[in-house]
Design an enzyme around this catalytic site. Structure first.
Site, PDB file in Angstrom:
ATOM      1  N   ASP A 103      -0.872  -1.654   4.958  1.00  0.00           N
ATOM      2  CA  ASP A 103      -0.058  -0.689   5.421  1.00  0.00           C
ATOM      3  C   ASP A 103       0.883  -1.310   6.504  1.00  0.00           C
ATOM      4  O   ASP A 103       2.072  -1.306   6.531  1.00  0.00           O
ATOM      5  CB  ASP A 103      -0.505   0.549   6.243  1.00  0.00           C
ATOM      6  N   GLU A 134      -1.858   4.021  19.478  1.00  0.00           N
ATOM      7  CA  GLU A 134      -2.870   2.754  19.317  1.00  0.00           C
ATOM      8  C   GLU A 134      -2.305   1.372  19.601  1.00  0.00           C
ATOM      9  O   GLU A 134      -2.930   0.570  20.107  1.00  0.00           O
ATOM     10  CB  GLU A 134      -3.448   2.972  17.746  1.00  0.00           C
ATOM     11  N   ASP A 157      -3.511   6.004   8.809  1.00  0.00           N
ATOM     12  CA  ASP A 157      -4.411   6.938   9.098  1.00  0.00           C
ATOM     13  C   ASP A 157      -3.745   8.199   9.568  1.00  0.00           C
ATOM     14  O   ASP A 157      -4.034   9.411   9.365  1.00  0.00           O
ATOM     15  CB  ASP A 157      -5.454   6.509  10.172  1.00  0.00           C
TER      16      ASP A 157
HETATM   17  C1  GLA Z   1      -7.536   0.761   9.823  1.00  0.00           C
HETATM   18  C2  GLA Z   1      -5.892   1.053  10.370  1.00  0.00           C
HETATM   19  C3  GLA Z   1      -5.242   1.565   9.199  1.00  0.00           C
HETATM   20  C4  GLA Z   1      -5.131   0.323   8.089  1.00  0.00           C
HETATM   21  C5  GLA Z   1      -6.625   0.249   7.463  1.00  0.00           C
HETATM   22  C6  GLA Z   1      -6.730  -0.858   6.740  1.00  0.00           C
HETATM   23  O1  GLA Z   1      -7.754   2.228   9.480  1.00  0.00           O
HETATM   24  O2  GLA Z   1      -6.156   2.190  11.328  1.00  0.00           O
HETATM   25  O3  GLA Z   1      -3.907   1.331   9.540  1.00  0.00           O
HETATM   26  O4  GLA Z   1      -4.615  -0.723   8.371  1.00  0.00           O
HETATM   27  O5  GLA Z   1      -7.451  -0.048   8.699  1.00  0.00           O
HETATM   28  O6  GLA Z   1      -6.245  -0.453   5.454  1.00  0.00           O
END
Ligand code: GLA
Length: 381
Positions: free
Chosen positions: A37, A161, A173
């Site tokens: 992402d 974040e 997420d």
């Molecule tokens: C965490 C991060 C996401 C993504 C995942 C790995 O969940 O919050 O943004 O990078 O790791 O895919």
């Protein structure tokens, strides 16, 4: 007692007046496409039936009070005129960061009383923090009548974040927690934010197995991985690894250090696998989906180096049961957390029995097994 009732009753108990409403946002599991992402790539998550619930009411004195029922009923307080990082109550930084991000767009927000609880396992890689951020944004948006949509909510949650908590996570997420769709996974292009809901294959259950190896994104090497990826893109004169083909990467391998090359190889191959996985789902080609999930796990283990021996062990146990009739891989950021499996209905009991028998024997830990369904996001309804 349902969580809605729990937070509602706790609100009256703590604040001595009723909440104006109850809001919720789901956690997520990612079927494939990890660490893509923040490289402007593709992900395929689903929102799951574990959620963070918030009871809230407005205040007009620029204060926010939050009671966290799952952290022994701790009370946290934030002064909106002077939002500061809190080193004693780390959890409160998710609220402070979210509200700080919200205020940049909507300065009319003047405070709130909040009670929070939920059943997204904390620190297990199922996005408890993103679901908290999105639940807060949904609550504040409703209380203040804001014109906030799911995409903006996801961006504000990510900003909490990145700019406040100190985790340089991508947008997956928050986006899926806000915009998921019941019974579907979402193929999300993390650059354009275009997305497509793709029905989950019939006859397969989402089974998530928590290794119970606790993880912490900020403390872990997550930010370091992201920096490595960005340095490769820079070295090749590209905006992001999204813009680098495997052929280009390989023809430039002498310019790159060995470890950075492996990291980039994971991201580039994972983007391809993610796009192929959606097609496999659409064609109901479970054997292909199975292979893609297996390759994804190996790539995260060997090239990106974010798996653990416990996650590898769980993957092996489940793989042995499901074969090509289902798929299994570690999911999320890694360094502990969960594996996700797509398991044929008839094999779910055997997966559970094997995990319960073999995992403790091999690793001295007990796994938690969650059979989940894909649900709507907080802003989808
Ligand atoms: C965490 C991060 C996401 C993504 C995942 C790995 O969940 O919050 O943004 O990078 O790791 O895919």
């Amino acid at each position: 007692m349902p969580y809605q009732t729990l937070v509602q009753q706790a609100f009256v108990k703590h604040f001595d007046y009723p909440a104006q409403g109850i809001w919720a946002a789901p956690g997520r599991v990612n079927l494939i496409g990890d660490h893509t992402d923040y490289n402007d790539g593709f992900v395929l998550p689903a929102a799951i039936d574990f959620a963070t619930y918030v009871a809230a009411a407005k205040r007009n004195d620029h204060r926010v009070r939050v009671v966290a029922l799952d952290l022994d009923g701790q009370l946290g307080e934030i002064n909106l005129a002077e939002i500061r990082f809190n080193t004693e109550q780390m959890w409160l930084n998710y609220v402070a960061g979210t509200i700080q991000a919200l205020l940049t767009r909507y300065p009319q927000v003047t405070g709130a009383d909040i009670v929070v609880s939920g059943n997204v396992p904390l620190g297990a890689g199922l996005s408890s923090s993103a679901s908290f951020e999105i639940a807060l944004l949904k609550a504040l948006s409703s209380l203040y009548g804001l014109t906030l949509d799911g995409e903006l909510a996801a961006k504000l949650g990510q900003s909490a974040e990145n700019d406040f908590v100190g985790c340089n996570c991508g947008i997956m997420d928050q986006f899926i927690s806000a915009q998921g769709k019941a019974k579907h996974a979402m193929l999300l292009d993390c650059r354009s934010l275009d997305y497509q809901h793709s029905p989950l294959p019939d006859g397969l259950q989402i089974v998530i197995i928590n290794s119970n190896v606790k993880r912490g994104l900020v403390d872990s090497q997550y930010n370091a991985r992201r920096a490595q990826c960005e340095s490769v893109a820079r070295a090749l004169g590209k905006r992001a690894l999204r813009d680098v083909s495997m052929a280009e990467l390989m023809s430039n391998k002498d310019k790159l250090d060995e470890q950075a090359l492996l990291r980039a190889r994971h991201v580039i191959s994972e983007n391809t696998r993610t796009e192929q996985a959606v097609l496999a789902m659409q064609n109901n080609d479970i054997a292909q989906l199975s292979q893609l999930m297996r390759a994804s796990h190996l790539s995260l283990q060997q090239d990106f180096e974010v798996s653990t021996k416990e996650l590898d062990g769980l993957v092996a146990i489940v793989q042995d049961v499901v074969g090509e009739r289902g798929g299994v891989r570690m999911t999320g950021g890694g360094f502990g957390g969960c594996v996700v499996a797509l398991v044929p209905d008839d094999l779910v009991p055997l997966v559970k029995t094997r995990v319960n028998a073999l995992y403790p024997a091999q690793f001295g830990l007990v796994a938690d097994i969650y059979q989940c369904t894909a649900v709507d996001g907080a802003f989808s309804l």
